[in-house]
Design a protein around this motif. Sequence first.
Motif, PDB file in Angstrom:
ATOM      1  N   ILE A  47       0.832  -1.226   0.000  1.00 37.73           N
ATOM      2  CA  ILE A  47       0.000   0.000   0.000  1.00 37.73           C
ATOM      3  C   ILE A  47       0.851   1.254   0.000  1.00 37.73           C
ATOM      4  CG2 ILE A  47      -1.940  -1.074   1.234  1.00 37.73           C
ATOM      5  CD1 ILE A  47      -0.660   0.459   3.761  1.00 37.73           C
ATOM      6  N   ARG A  48       2.176   1.108   0.058  1.00 34.31           N
ATOM      7  CA  ARG A  48       3.038   2.307   0.201  1.00 34.31           C
ATOM      8  C   ARG A  48       2.771   3.329  -0.890  1.00 34.31           C
ATOM      9  NH1 ARG A  48       5.318   6.186  -0.842  1.00 34.31           N
ATOM     10  NH2 ARG A  48       7.502   6.784  -0.956  1.00 34.31           N
ATOM     11  N   GLN A  49       2.377   2.822  -2.120  1.00 36.95           N
ATOM     12  CA  GLN A  49       2.217   3.734  -3.265  1.00 36.95           C
ATOM     13  C   GLN A  49       1.046   4.689  -3.077  1.00 36.95           C
ATOM     14  OE1 GLN A  49       1.694   0.586  -3.215  1.00 36.95           O
ATOM     15  NE2 GLN A  49      -0.385   0.177  -3.981  1.00 36.95           N
ATOM     16  N   ASN A  50       0.199   4.430  -2.056  1.00 35.76           N
ATOM     17  CA  ASN A  50      -0.938   5.352  -1.854  1.00 35.76           C
ATOM     18  C   ASN A  50      -0.616   6.453  -0.847  1.00 35.76           C
ATOM     19  OD1 ASN A  50      -2.344   3.583  -3.489  1.00 35.76           O
ATOM     20  ND2 ASN A  50      -2.812   2.251  -1.733  1.00 35.76           N
ATOM     21  N   TYR A  51       0.623   6.436  -0.353  1.00 28.60           N
ATOM     22  CA  TYR A  51       0.977   7.451   0.649  1.00 28.60           C
ATOM     23  C   TYR A  51       1.913   8.486   0.027  1.00 28.60           C
ATOM     24  CZ  TYR A  51      -1.104   4.633   4.306  1.00 28.60           C
ATOM     25  OH  TYR A  51      -1.999   3.941   5.082  1.00 28.60           O
TER      26      TYR A  51
ATOM     27  N   LEU B  96       3.340   8.105   5.296  1.00 25.46           N
ATOM     28  CA  LEU B  96       3.462   6.748   5.853  1.00 25.46           C
ATOM     29  C   LEU B  96       4.004   6.823   7.289  1.00 25.46           C
ATOM     30  CD1 LEU B  96       2.997   3.828   5.127  1.00 25.46           C
ATOM     31  CD2 LEU B  96       5.338   3.683   4.277  1.00 25.46           C
ATOM     32  N   GLY B  97       4.987   7.713   7.506  1.00 24.40           N
ATOM     33  CA  GLY B  97       5.595   7.853   8.841  1.00 24.40           C
ATOM     34  C   GLY B  97       4.554   8.267   9.876  1.00 24.40           C
ATOM     35  N   ILE B  98       3.721   9.249   9.488  1.00 18.74           N
ATOM     36  CA  ILE B  98       2.673   9.729  10.412  1.00 18.74           C
ATOM     37  C   ILE B  98       1.704   8.571  10.695  1.00 18.74           C
ATOM     38  CG2 ILE B  98       0.671  11.259  10.619  1.00 18.74           C
ATOM     39  CD1 ILE B  98       2.986  13.017  10.746  1.00 18.74           C
ATOM     40  N   ALA B  99       1.327   7.841   9.650  1.00 21.22           N
ATOM     41  CA  ALA B  99       0.345   6.751   9.813  1.00 21.22           C
ATOM     42  C   ALA B  99       0.900   5.688  10.758  1.00 21.22           C
ATOM     43  CB  ALA B  99       0.035   6.139   8.444  1.00 21.22           C
ATOM     44  N   ILE B 100       2.207   5.390  10.620  1.00 20.40           N
ATOM     45  CA  ILE B 100       2.815   4.371  11.489  1.00 20.40           C
ATOM     46  C   ILE B 100       2.751   4.832  12.944  1.00 20.40           C
ATOM     47  CG2 ILE B 100       5.029   3.315  12.117  1.00 20.40           C
ATOM     48  CD1 ILE B 100       5.674   3.238   9.081  1.00 20.40           C
ATOM     49  N   ASN B 101       3.119   6.096  13.173  1.00 24.54           N
ATOM     50  CA  ASN B 101       3.106   6.578  14.561  1.00 24.54           C
ATOM     51  C   ASN B 101       1.679   6.672  15.106  1.00 24.54           C
ATOM     52  OD1 ASN B 101       5.640   6.648  15.570  1.00 24.54           O
ATOM     53  ND2 ASN B 101       6.094   8.733  14.896  1.00 24.54           N
ATOM     54  N   ARG B 102       0.722   7.052  14.219  1.00 20.91           N
ATOM     55  CA  ARG B 102      -0.684   7.095  14.676  1.00 20.91           C
ATOM     56  C   ARG B 102      -1.105   5.686  15.126  1.00 20.91           C
ATOM     57  NH1 ARG B 102      -4.587  10.301  10.369  1.00 20.91           N
ATOM     58  NH2 ARG B 102      -4.050  12.451  10.959  1.00 20.91           N
ATOM     59  N   CYS B 103      -0.676   4.684  14.362  1.00 17.12           N
ATOM     60  CA  CYS B 103      -1.042   3.295  14.677  1.00 17.12           C
ATOM     61  C   CYS B 103      -0.440   2.900  16.017  1.00 17.12           C
ATOM     62  CB  CYS B 103      -0.505   2.386  13.578  1.00 17.12           C
ATOM     63  SG  CYS B 103      -0.743   0.635  13.929  1.00 17.12           S
ATOM     64  N   ARG B 104       0.833   3.285  16.216  1.00 17.26           N
ATOM     65  CA  ARG B 104       1.510   2.895  17.461  1.00 17.26           C
ATOM     66  C   ARG B 104       0.835   3.551  18.661  1.00 17.26           C
ATOM     67  NH1 ARG B 104       6.657   0.791  17.416  1.00 17.26           N
ATOM     68  NH2 ARG B 104       7.187   1.890  19.340  1.00 17.26           N
TER      69      ARG B 104
ATOM     70  N   GLY C 116      -1.161   2.068  22.202  1.00 17.74           N
ATOM     71  CA  GLY C 116      -0.417   2.159  23.446  1.00 17.74           C
ATOM     72  C   GLY C 116       1.082   2.054  23.306  1.00 17.74           C
ATOM     73  N   GLU C 117       1.597   2.243  22.074  1.00 15.23           N
ATOM     74  CA  GLU C 117       3.064   2.228  21.926  1.00 15.23           C
ATOM     75  C   GLU C 117       3.542   3.666  21.809  1.00 15.23           C
ATOM     76  OE1 GLU C 117       3.510  -1.927  21.808  1.00 15.23           O
ATOM     77  OE2 GLU C 117       5.138  -0.533  21.386  1.00 15.23           O
ATOM     78  N   LYS C 118       4.824   3.880  22.185  1.00 14.22           N
ATOM     79  CA  LYS C 118       5.262   5.288  22.097  1.00 14.22           C
ATOM     80  C   LYS C 118       5.700   5.589  20.645  1.00 14.22           C
ATOM     81  CE  LYS C 118      10.049   4.716  23.870  1.00 14.22           C
ATOM     82  NZ  LYS C 118      10.532   4.529  22.491  1.00 14.22           N
ATOM     83  N   PRO C 119       5.501   6.835  20.186  1.00 12.20           N
ATOM     84  CA  PRO C 119       5.823   7.168  18.789  1.00 12.20           C
ATOM     85  C   PRO C 119       7.322   7.103  18.537  1.00 12.20           C
ATOM     86  CG  PRO C 119       5.165   9.145  20.016  1.00 12.20           C
ATOM     87  CD  PRO C 119       4.941   7.987  20.925  1.00 12.20           C
ATOM     88  N   LEU C 120       7.715   6.868  17.276  1.00 10.34           N
ATOM     89  CA  LEU C 120       9.141   6.733  16.929  1.00 10.34           C
ATOM     90  C   LEU C 120       9.636   8.000  16.234  1.00 10.34           C
ATOM     91  CD1 LEU C 120       8.828   3.158  15.402  1.00 10.34           C
ATOM     92  CD2 LEU C 120       9.942   3.731  17.570  1.00 10.34           C
ATOM     93  N   GLY C 121      10.960   8.137  16.170  1.00  9.81           N
ATOM     94  CA  GLY C 121      11.593   9.265  15.463  1.00  9.81           C
ATOM     95  C   GLY C 121      11.325   9.151  13.972  1.00  9.81           C
ATOM     96  N   TYR C 122      11.171  10.299  13.292  1.00  3.77           N
ATOM     97  CA  TYR C 122      10.767  10.266  11.878  1.00  3.77           C
ATOM     98  C   TYR C 122      11.943  10.172  10.916  1.00  3.77           C
ATOM     99  CZ  TYR C 122       5.973  11.382  13.131  1.00  3.77           C
ATOM    100  OH  TYR C 122       4.703  11.346  13.647  1.00  3.77           O
TER     101      TYR C 122
END
Lengths: 104, 159, 287, 106
Positions: C113-117, C130-138, C142-148
């Motif tokens: 799905i990467r091509q839609n981001y 994609l980076g924002i979506a990953i952190n939103r998911c985390r 209940g996971e802490k967000p990661l560095g971009y």
Amino acid sequence: MSSTIRVRAVASGGTTVVQALINHPMDSGFVKNSKGKLIPPHYIEVLTFEHAGKKVFTAFWGPAVSKDPYIKFTFKGGAKGDDLKISWVDNLGKHDSLTAKLVG
Amino acid sequence: MHAPTTTRRFTLSLLATSCLATTGLLAMPRAAFAFDAPGWPAAAFSKKTEADAIAALYGQKLTASDKIRLEAPDIAENGAVVPVSVSTTLPNVTRISLMASHNPFTLAADYVLPAGTEPAVACRLKMAKTSDVIAIVESNGKIYGARKSVKVTLGGCGG
Amino acid sequence: MFHSRLRAAALLAGMLGAMVLAQAPARAAPAPNPEADRLAFQAYFRKNYPAVKNSDWGNGPYALNAGMRKQWEAIMQFPPYEFALAAGEKEFNRKFANGRSYADCFPNKGIGIRQNYPYFDTKTGEVVTLGIAINRCRVANGEKPLGYKKGLLAAIETYMAHTSRGKPFDIKVPNDPRALAAYEAGKKFFYSRRGQLNFSCASCHVQKAGHRLRGDILAPALGIMAAFPIYRSKWGEMGTIQWRFVGCNKQVRSVPFKPQSKIYRDLEYFLSYMSNGVPITGPGARP
Amino acid sequence: MSSAAVRRGTLALTVAMMLAPAMAAAATKTDAEAAIAAARKAEAAAGVLQNQWLPTEAALKMAAKALAAGKYDAAVATAKRAHALAELSIQQAREQDKLWHNEVVR
């Protein structure tokens, strides 16, 4: 932690082509970090490959080998499913090894 | 490889080395801080010129040979990752070494090939600046060499 | 001496501006038309670089320089991003404390799905990369967000990009004024000269694509997003688009913005839309 | 406006700026603080336009260091250079606000 060695060893037509990539900083000792301090030398010195109990390849490396080093060589013999033992040791005495299966 | 050029080359590379590394680091003998793995040719790896490294490793003169195929880029994309590959049709090859003439320590890699291992190897080396990559092949106990010049420049506009 | 000409030019521009202002509203900027921009953008590259195949635009400098391509092909035999790919896959399949995993946050379980981001989130009215979506998911699990810039987030993006290899970019700019504004902001950033060196992204990646900048060959802007995240030898690790934007801004001596700040997300949105139809080649290996 | 013009513009401007204090009496702490404050204000304005330059930030840092070390003349000179750079980045932002349309691939 997962091994630092990733290997692809393909045995076909009586020879085995081996490619390996090793996760290692290979610091030469000439590079400065962001605070301007020299990063001390930290590089793999010896890398050995063994097949059927016999050494098929030995690499002596120095600080001029790239980070996450790569090596490719070919040896006669080897069949699908054989074991290939890879091990390295660096100038700080750290080491790692992995036994991989040859693929067809 | 007679004496005068060696001393000139020696002083030249020493100059290059000192501007690259702090003299403090060089003053320390190499072995002092390094844990040397068994079999590792420490002496050869500490030499700063092509002649000294060849002498330390093989102790014989190098003769050029056109039976060695040395592949390296004309212009390196990045001096830290220079893909180099060597293959040869020389018989009974037992050792292949790779050197970069203007690196602080000339010997970059040294490969021991037991019988049954084909005389070809590929790897990725670091090169300090534009210089020759030298491949040395030991065949039937004698050493043969090939060289290729590789241009190494800074990348990007480095504002 | 030269400076006085500069000040005179600025003065003249000012006066001219004043005169033109009277009719300026008539010549107000035309309504944004992303699709027209894209067609013109791609036509420019296809006309000026006819030898490049559509699938090759994502290979940046290697599509335009044989010498560089040869080295790249040697490195791609066993690329250094393999470690990040393995780490990314492991993390992607890891279950969060609440039993869910990344697959539950993404359409099609996050595969291919990467091509839609990036896409435009009409609910929050902003560009989601994609980076924002990953952190939103985390964060949602209940996971802490990661560095971009790099590290684990770059590894996850590496795996997700790998599952999309070959799929053409398919970025949407909905007919929503906020989306069009974000698209225009990215376009303006791309074409504005900045920093003391006074270059715009276009100065290098459009006007000088394929030319040499000391040791580097400038990648064409068309498809420049397709290879990300990339393992740059210079960094010695995996890095994201946002980290590269920071790097490029610094190189023209402009103070960079924070990764995933609105201005950078709009830029990624614009640039990705320009590459619609060009297949994903990520993760990539670069100098 | 080519980059060379901007760089020469910066140079000419900074040289002009640096000559001024030489003629005046040695700068005092308040002169230095005022010069730095003015430069920071200009840099903030450049920030609003999202167009700050790295050399401006470097000059501001140097000026603050000179101030702390009590070298007020150096602090004023560097602060003025920072101020000039900030002004140039503001001018660049304003010009680009209109000029960027010309570079768009059509």
